[in-house]
Design a protein around this motif. Structure first.
Motif, PDB file in Angstrom:
ATOM      1  N   VAL A  92       0.846  -1.200   0.000  1.00 47.51           N
ATOM      2  CA  VAL A  92       0.000   0.000   0.000  1.00 47.51           C
ATOM      3  C   VAL A  92       0.878   1.245   0.000  1.00 47.51           C
ATOM      4  CG1 VAL A  92      -1.787   1.280   1.236  1.00 47.51           C
ATOM      5  CG2 VAL A  92      -1.857  -1.223   1.182  1.00 47.51           C
ATOM      6  N   LYS A  93       1.892   1.233   0.863  1.00 45.13           N
ATOM      7  CA  LYS A  93       2.779   2.397   0.947  1.00 45.13           C
ATOM      8  C   LYS A  93       3.467   2.668  -0.387  1.00 45.13           C
ATOM      9  CE  LYS A  93       6.848   2.106   2.625  1.00 45.13           C
ATOM     10  NZ  LYS A  93       7.869   2.557   1.736  1.00 45.13           N
ATOM     11  N   LYS A 107      11.789   7.161  -4.797  1.00 47.75           N
ATOM     12  CA  LYS A 107      11.464   5.809  -4.333  1.00 47.75           C
ATOM     13  C   LYS A 107      12.749   5.006  -4.230  1.00 47.75           C
ATOM     14  CE  LYS A 107       7.601   2.999  -5.093  1.00 47.75           C
ATOM     15  NZ  LYS A 107       6.635   2.428  -5.969  1.00 47.75           N
ATOM     16  N   ASP A 108      12.970   4.379  -3.101  1.00 47.96           N
ATOM     17  CA  ASP A 108      14.150   3.562  -2.890  1.00 47.96           C
ATOM     18  C   ASP A 108      14.092   2.344  -3.804  1.00 47.96           C
ATOM     19  OD1 ASP A 108      15.175   1.120  -0.814  1.00 47.96           O
ATOM     20  OD2 ASP A 108      16.524   2.781  -1.208  1.00 47.96           O
ATOM     21  N   SER A 109      15.153   2.100  -4.570  1.00 52.34           N
ATOM     22  CA  SER A 109      15.130   1.015  -5.559  1.00 52.34           C
ATOM     23  C   SER A 109      15.007  -0.355  -4.910  1.00 52.34           C
ATOM     24  CB  SER A 109      16.365   1.081  -6.448  1.00 52.34           C
ATOM     25  OG  SER A 109      17.530   0.936  -5.681  1.00 52.34           O
ATOM     26  N   PRO A 123       9.500   0.848   6.332  1.00 54.88           N
ATOM     27  CA  PRO A 123      10.257   2.105   6.343  1.00 54.88           C
ATOM     28  C   PRO A 123       9.357   3.301   6.100  1.00 54.88           C
ATOM     29  CG  PRO A 123      11.313   0.484   4.925  1.00 54.88           C
ATOM     30  CD  PRO A 123       9.987  -0.080   5.325  1.00 54.88           C
ATOM     31  N   GLU A 124       9.688   4.402   6.742  1.00 54.67           N
ATOM     32  CA  GLU A 124       8.913   5.635   6.597  1.00 54.67           C
ATOM     33  C   GLU A 124       9.015   6.148   5.165  1.00 54.67           C
ATOM     34  OE1 GLU A 124       6.250   8.300   7.881  1.00 54.67           O
ATOM     35  OE2 GLU A 124       7.070   6.719   9.130  1.00 54.67           O
ATOM     36  N   ALA A 160       4.406  11.342   2.929  1.00 52.50           N
ATOM     37  CA  ALA A 160       4.607  10.893   4.303  1.00 52.50           C
ATOM     38  C   ALA A 160       3.427  11.229   5.204  1.00 52.50           C
ATOM     39  CB  ALA A 160       5.889  11.488   4.873  1.00 52.50           C
ATOM     40  N   SER A 161       2.876  12.417   5.079  1.00 56.59           N
ATOM     41  CA  SER A 161       1.765  12.788   5.960  1.00 56.59           C
ATOM     42  C   SER A 161       0.514  11.968   5.647  1.00 56.59           C
ATOM     43  CB  SER A 161       1.464  14.288   5.864  1.00 56.59           C
ATOM     44  OG  SER A 161       1.054  14.628   4.555  1.00 56.59           O
ATOM     45  N   GLY A 162       0.251  11.697   4.373  1.00 54.95           N
ATOM     46  CA  GLY A 162      -0.884  10.851   3.999  1.00 54.95           C
ATOM     47  C   GLY A 162      -0.699   9.430   4.499  1.00 54.95           C
TER      48      GLY A 162
END
Length: 195
Positions: free
Chosen positions: A97-98, A144-146, A128-129, A106-108
């Motif tokens: 989902v994230k 986006k972290d690969s 992870p945040e 981040a706030s959503g």
């Protein structure tokens, strides 16, 4: 898993299944008017029926309705099978989902997790945040972290690969039941009807 956690597990799974139903309803209702609005924000402001779907308030308001439909489908398509697995992969449920709906929001993401935790206290743990960024959630992979992207993609590929094996497994489980050995879903989370 502690005894208390085991007692809560069926209720938490039920809460997540009900949430999945809400997401499907959100996707369906939005699909009925998706071409009328340029963004999720416009759709929620212009259609009173959509205002009741809290998920739409958490996602990037500049996302197009069609993009939301595509992303939500990707975020939740593995949930039905995952929620029926004997051991629940909690981080995977939240991470799909994230990664699909809250990239660079981040706030959503925090608001969404807080809402889910009202019913499922562990939801979002060990995920992870999300990077706090001004970039829209639908930007082409920016921020986006690969490795995170690869992990979510691998999880989805495994789910799709299992789909083809599902009928053979179901037949094997059915054969075990006939031999007196129950399938792994014979009693979870609902009591065995033969008891």
């Amino acid at each position: 898993m502690s005894k208390e956690a085991a007692t809560q597990d069926p209720y938490e799974r039920r809460a997540l299944l009900l949430h999945l139903g809400d997401v499907l309803e959100t996707v369906f209702c939005l699909s009925q008017c998706a071409d009328e609005y340029a963004s999720i924000g416009d759709a929620v402001r212009g259609n009173d029926a959509l205002a009741n779907f809290t998920l739409l308030g958490f996602v990037d308001q500049t996302m197009t309705p069609r993009d939301f439909i595509r992303r939500a489908s990707g975020a939740f398509f593995i949930w039905p099978k995952a929620l029926l697995d004997e051991t629940l992969n909690r981080p995977m449920l939240a991470s799909t989902v994230k990664s699909d709906l809250f990239d660079d929001n981040a706030s959503g993401w925090r608001a969404y997790v807080d809402e889910r935790r009202a019913e499922v206290s562990w939801f979002g743990d060990d995920v992870p945040e999300v990077a706090a960024s001004a970039a829209p959630a639908h930007a082409a992979g920016e921020g986006k972290d690969s490795s995170e992207r690869a992990s979510a993609s691998e999880t989805k590929r495994e789910s799709v690969a299992r789909k083809g094996k599902g009928s053979a497994k179901a037949e094997a489980d059915a054969g075990k039941e006939l031999e007196g050995e129950p399938s792994r879903y014979a009693t979870w989370p609902w009591p065995n009807k033969s008891s």
